[in-house]
Design a protein around this motif. Structure first.
Motif, PDB file in Angstrom:
ATOM      1  N   MET A 183       0.601  -1.293   0.019  1.00 60.42           N
ATOM      2  CA  MET A 183      -0.118   0.038   0.009  1.00 60.42           C
ATOM      3  C   MET A 183       1.085   1.363   0.098  1.00 60.42           C
ATOM      4  SD  MET A 183      -2.893   1.242   2.715  1.00 60.42           S
ATOM      5  CE  MET A 183      -1.424   1.933   3.919  1.00 60.42           C
ATOM      6  N   THR A 184       0.695   2.230  -0.692  1.00 55.79           N
ATOM      7  CA  THR A 184       1.292   3.542  -0.912  1.00 55.79           C
ATOM      8  C   THR A 184       0.372   4.593  -0.506  1.00 55.79           C
ATOM      9  OG1 THR A 184       2.574   2.410  -2.868  1.00 55.79           O
ATOM     10  CG2 THR A 184       2.687   4.865  -2.469  1.00 55.79           C
ATOM     11  N   LEU A 185       0.699   5.232   0.519  1.00 52.76           N
ATOM     12  CA  LEU A 185       0.076   6.495   1.021  1.00 52.76           C
ATOM     13  C   LEU A 185       0.725   8.074   0.638  1.00 52.76           C
ATOM     14  CD1 LEU A 185      -2.702   6.639   2.501  1.00 52.76           C
ATOM     15  CD2 LEU A 185      -1.366   6.854   4.507  1.00 52.76           C
ATOM     16  N   ILE A 186       0.249   8.860  -0.261  1.00 54.93           N
ATOM     17  CA  ILE A 186       0.671   9.875  -0.744  1.00 54.93           C
ATOM     18  C   ILE A 186      -0.133  11.114  -0.242  1.00 54.93           C
ATOM     19  CG2 ILE A 186       1.202  11.166  -2.919  1.00 54.93           C
ATOM     20  CD1 ILE A 186       1.193   8.484  -4.325  1.00 54.93           C
ATOM     21  N   LEU A 187       0.638  12.140   0.315  1.00 55.54           N
ATOM     22  CA  LEU A 187      -0.064  13.199   0.824  1.00 55.54           C
ATOM     23  C   LEU A 187       0.393  14.521  -0.280  1.00 55.54           C
ATOM     24  CD1 LEU A 187      -1.347  15.241   2.777  1.00 55.54           C
ATOM     25  CD2 LEU A 187       0.845  15.334   3.927  1.00 55.54           C
ATOM     26  N   GLY A 188      -0.667  15.206  -0.752  1.00 52.28           N
ATOM     27  CA  GLY A 188      -0.321  16.170  -1.539  1.00 52.28           C
ATOM     28  C   GLY A 188      -0.854  17.717  -0.708  1.00 52.28           C
ATOM     29  N   ILE A 189      -0.020  18.660  -0.888  1.00 52.85           N
ATOM     30  CA  ILE A 189      -0.325  19.809  -0.190  1.00 52.85           C
ATOM     31  C   ILE A 189      -0.213  21.120  -0.976  1.00 52.85           C
ATOM     32  CG2 ILE A 189       0.684  21.322   1.915  1.00 52.85           C
ATOM     33  CD1 ILE A 189       2.167  18.799   2.946  1.00 52.85           C
ATOM     34  N   SER A 190      -1.116  21.949  -0.950  1.00 54.90           N
ATOM     35  CA  SER A 190      -0.980  23.335  -1.434  1.00 54.90           C
ATOM     36  C   SER A 190      -1.307  24.308  -0.051  1.00 54.90           C
ATOM     37  CB  SER A 190      -2.112  23.509  -2.215  1.00 54.90           C
ATOM     38  OG  SER A 190      -3.399  23.656  -1.691  1.00 54.90           O
ATOM     39  N   ALA A 191      -0.085  25.207  -0.017  1.00 55.94           N
ATOM     40  CA  ALA A 191      -0.039  26.142   1.284  1.00 55.94           C
ATOM     41  C   ALA A 191       0.812  27.390   0.960  1.00 55.94           C
ATOM     42  CB  ALA A 191       0.484  25.359   2.488  1.00 55.94           C
ATOM     43  N   PHE A 192       0.740  28.356   1.876  1.00 59.61           N
ATOM     44  CA  PHE A 192       1.468  29.290   1.898  1.00 59.61           C
ATOM     45  C   PHE A 192       1.276  30.531   1.038  1.00 59.61           C
ATOM     46  CE2 PHE A 192       4.083  25.804   3.652  1.00 59.61           C
ATOM     47  CZ  PHE A 192       4.263  26.251   4.930  1.00 59.61           C
ATOM     48  N   TYR A 193       0.374  30.411  -0.072  1.00 59.40           N
ATOM     49  CA  TYR A 193       0.036  31.290  -0.839  1.00 59.40           C
ATOM     50  C   TYR A 193      -1.237  31.633  -0.916  1.00 59.40           C
ATOM     51  CZ  TYR A 193       4.938  29.948  -2.201  1.00 59.40           C
ATOM     52  OH  TYR A 193       6.147  29.719  -2.497  1.00 59.40           O
ATOM     53  N   HIS A 194      -2.065  30.759  -1.144  1.00 59.98           N
ATOM     54  CA  HIS A 194      -3.612  30.960  -1.259  1.00 59.98           C
ATOM     55  C   HIS A 194      -4.367  29.464  -1.240  1.00 59.98           C
ATOM     56  CE1 HIS A 194      -7.215  33.299  -2.694  1.00 59.98           C
ATOM     57  NE2 HIS A 194      -7.284  32.316  -3.476  1.00 59.98           N
ATOM     58  N   ASP A 195      -5.297  29.684  -0.468  1.00 65.06           N
ATOM     59  CA  ASP A 195      -6.139  28.573  -0.146  1.00 65.06           C
ATOM     60  C   ASP A 195      -5.531  27.162  -0.158  1.00 65.06           C
ATOM     61  OD1 ASP A 195      -8.543  29.655  -0.902  1.00 65.06           O
ATOM     62  OD2 ASP A 195      -8.727  29.265  -3.099  1.00 65.06           O
ATOM     63  N   SER A 196      -4.849  27.259   1.207  1.00 65.81           N
ATOM     64  CA  SER A 196      -4.178  25.886   1.482  1.00 65.81           C
ATOM     65  C   SER A 196      -5.305  24.737   1.587  1.00 65.81           C
ATOM     66  CB  SER A 196      -3.552  26.039   2.819  1.00 65.81           C
ATOM     67  OG  SER A 196      -2.680  27.060   2.987  1.00 65.81           O
ATOM     68  N   ALA A 197      -4.578  23.378   1.238  1.00 69.54           N
ATOM     69  CA  ALA A 197      -5.335  22.332   1.406  1.00 69.54           C
ATOM     70  C   ALA A 197      -4.497  20.990   1.305  1.00 69.54           C
ATOM     71  CB  ALA A 197      -6.267  22.271  -0.068  1.00 69.54           C
ATOM     72  N   VAL A 198      -5.133  19.780   1.672  1.00 69.46           N
ATOM     73  CA  VAL A 198      -4.456  18.666   1.498  1.00 69.46           C
ATOM     74  C   VAL A 198      -5.182  17.672   0.885  1.00 69.46           C
ATOM     75  CG1 VAL A 198      -2.978  19.180   3.772  1.00 69.46           C
ATOM     76  CG2 VAL A 198      -5.084  17.851   4.012  1.00 69.46           C
ATOM     77  N   ALA A 199      -4.613  16.580   0.246  1.00 69.24           N
ATOM     78  CA  ALA A 199      -5.294  15.400  -0.472  1.00 69.24           C
ATOM     79  C   ALA A 199      -4.488  14.211  -0.180  1.00 69.24           C
ATOM     80  CB  ALA A 199      -5.392  15.738  -1.727  1.00 69.24           C
ATOM     81  N   ILE A 200      -5.201  13.322   0.446  1.00 71.81           N
ATOM     82  CA  ILE A 200      -4.417  11.885   0.518  1.00 71.81           C
ATOM     83  C   ILE A 200      -5.022  10.917  -0.473  1.00 71.81           C
ATOM     84  CG2 ILE A 200      -4.038   9.938   2.064  1.00 71.81           C
ATOM     85  CD1 ILE A 200      -4.300  11.851   4.422  1.00 71.81           C
TER      86      ILE A 200
END
Length: 610
Positions: A1-18
């Motif tokens: 199983m591979t678990l990947i975290l994506g991040i958008s942050a620090f500029y506008h509309d921070s979010a995470v996705a797994i």
């Protein structure tokens, strides 16, 4: 199983996705938890909730990806400031502290927030790569053209490319300061709305005006080439060297001063909105034609902030060369978290990709639920009066009757949507047949300008009876506009009151959701995508013969969409909403005590989701 975290942050509309083995497990924006609209801080709360949904902790993550390359963005900022020196010194002086303290050290910052458990690799991709990835990889296409259009990432503002199988390839780009998104934002600013959040208002205002400034815009502000590429005349824009989008030179060109945010909306603002909307549509259509000529592909995938312009998307679907178009529902920066996660899975790790018939993102219900027993008990402890209705069909019958009687109902069911649209998880609902519903919901519920339109959610099997949709097409993400069928229309007269706000007679059989130009931003609701919301719509149809409801996001002006039961209850109690449904709990405004209203504004503000 591979678990990947994506991040958008620090500029506008921070979010995470797994992602788990390439499948979406969870995605959420930080603003929903902090209650700060467009929160750009590290998405610590969203990360906690998404890990909880994945039944994992930070130490279980195999890869972490970030949606931009900060050094490339810093390079653009430095070059821009030097190009405008000394004019840009003030903006440069204000921007540098955050860059020197945080943004130039993002690997360190990310690891600091993740804690000591995560010791593996952090992957950085380019901004428009994350947009392109978020558009193509979850799409239902084996191969497709890709078009991304926004304000600016690092350098790119517009790109096009191709996706095939498990790979994307970007072929061409337009670079800052030339930006269709920033052009639209400049007019958003000029018409008195807030940049990065008021673009929806400008789009909603456009049908009330005439595109009188199109020729002037094309002559003086933007040069559009045959292939859809474009250049802005930067003499009229100041965003390159200041915190303002335009200055006095734009006022002289347009022959009118910029509207101040609290001033009444003028006829010229309506005309400016109509004009820049038309120009934007024309440029998008020309770019799409060029991309089609270059790729010869029948399908198009889109992302980036401009891809949330549902009016342009609707026109592209009607008039453009592509047979099928798929737009990422979270097309803005938050969706970059999904994009970088998919890029790692498909392109970095080389995992095979099989296009799903209805997409690998069949719904946007990707955030945490709000109907935990402990959450509801907290509401009761703070005074909320609830009716528990265990049977869904019994609850739906009661809610459908409330709606048919002209009541406004808050509807909170299951997981929270990811992206700017409420799609039946965190929605405020009304009867679209009621000609007063638009003004009522704008004034008494949403607390926003009266011209702002609302969208219909309609049973998919009845959508073609009311709207001109291509055969076989659906619109599950509320991201295209469609014209109302002629048989459902009514002639209109436009009246302008002394206050400058426009009122109209009912424009169709569904007046609360029909725009002035006889269009509507449609969400089609099918049983396989949205089973719970479908059931309510079906019950309303059985009671009234109307297969649609007004559906707007569960929030008031200036606030993010609600995330928790406490958020929903607070919004319910501080507006003129008539009823609230959370899971199988029905709350009527007339049954709530005054003490509950007080606690909704005090104690519950501090409450953490359970």
């Amino acid at each position: 199983m591979t678990l990947i975290l994506g991040i958008s942050a620090f500029y506008h509309d921070s979010a995470v996705a797994i992602l788990r083995d390439g499948e979406i497990v969870a995605a959420a924006s930080e603003e929903r938890f902090t209650r700060k609209k467009h929160d750009a801080s590290f998405p610590q709360n969203a990360l906690r909730e998404c890990l909880r949904m994945a039944d994992a902790d930070v130490g279980d993550l195999d890869y972490v990806g970030f949606y931009e390359k900060p050094f490339l963005k810093f390079d653009r900022l430095l070059e821009t400031y030097l190009a405008y020196a000394p004019a840009g010194y003030g903006s440069f002086f204000r921007a540098m502290p955050s860059w020197l303290k945080t943004k130039l050290h993002l690997p360190r910052e990310i690891r600091k927030h993740l804690g000591t458990q995560y010791k593996r690799r952090i992957v950085f991709c380019e901004h428009h790569e994350s947009h392109a990835s978020s558009a193509f990889f979850p799409s239902p296409f084996d191969e497709a053209a890709i078009l991304t259009v926004d304000g600016v990432g690092e350098w790119a503002t517009t790109t096009w490319g191709v996706g095939r199988g498990n790979r994307i390839s970007l072929k061409s780009e337009i670079r800052f300061p030339h930006s269709l998104g920033l052009l639209y934002s400049a007019f958003t600013y000029f018409c008195g709305f807030r940049v990065n959040s008021g673009e929806y208002k400008l789009m909603g205002l456009a049908p009330y005006g005439e595109p009188k400034f199109v020729e002037l815009i094309l002559k003086h502000l933007i040069k559009v080439h045959d292939d859809g590429s474009y250049q802005l005349n930067m003499d009229y824009f100041s965003y390159g060297h200041s915190l303002q989008m335009t200055d006095r030179k734009m006022e002289r060109l347009l022959g009118v001063k910029r509207r101040k945010p609290n001033d009444p909306i003028r006829n010229v603002d309506r005309d400016l909105a109509a004009s820049i909307q038309r120009v934007t549509e024309d440029v998008v259509l020309r770019m799409a034609n060029h991309v089609f000529d270059q790729t010869k592909l029948d399908s198009l995938c889109m992302a980036g902030g401009v891809a949330l312009n549902c009016v342009a998307n609707g026109r592209l679907l009607r008039e453009g060369p592509f047979k099928r178009i798929w737009v990422q529902p979270a097309a803005g920066d938050a969706g970059g978290a999904l994009g970088v996660a998919w890029l790692i899975w498909n392109q970095l790790l080389g995992k095979p990709r099989v296009a799903h018939a209805i997409s690998a993102q069949p719904t946007s219900m990707l955030g945490p639920p709000a109907d935990h027993a402990s959450d509801l008990q907290t509401l009761r402890d703070n005074g909320a009066v609830m009716r528990h209705v265990p049977q869904d069909d019994e609850l739906d019958a009661a809610v459908a009757k409330l709606l048919a009687d002209g009541k406004v109902v808050g509807w909170v069911q299951g997981k929270m949507e990811f992206g700017p649209r409420a799609l039946g998880g965190r929605s405020i609902l009304g009867d679209p047949r009621n000609p007063e519903m638009q003004s009522l919901m704008n004034a008494k519920i949403k607390r926003r300008e009266s011209f702002r339109p609302f969208a219909p959610s309609i049973l998919e099997e009845h959508s073609h009876e009311y709207f001109k949709m291509p055969d076989g097409d659906s619109s599950p993400y509320m991201i295209f506009t469609f014209d109302v069928q002629e048989t459902r229309r009514r002639p209109i007269d436009v009246l302008i009151s002394s206050g400058g706000e426009q009122r109209t007679q009912p424009r169709s059989e569904l007046p609360a959701v029909t725009h002035l130009d006889y269009s509507a931003r449609v969400q089609t609701v099918s049983q396989n995508r949205y089973p719970r919301f479908y059931q309510l719509l079906r019950t309303f149809y059985q009671q009234t013969g109307c297969p649609a409801l007004v559906n707007t996001s569960f929030n008031v002006r200036g606030e993010p969409i609600v995330a928790t039961a406490a958020d929903a209850y607070r919004c319910f109690m501080t507006t003129q909403m008539d009823a609230l449904v959370i899971g199988n709990e029905l709350l009527l405004k007339t049954e709530q005590p005054e003490s509950a209203c007080q606690s909704s504004q005090q104690d519950l503000c501090e409450w953490e989701p359970g």
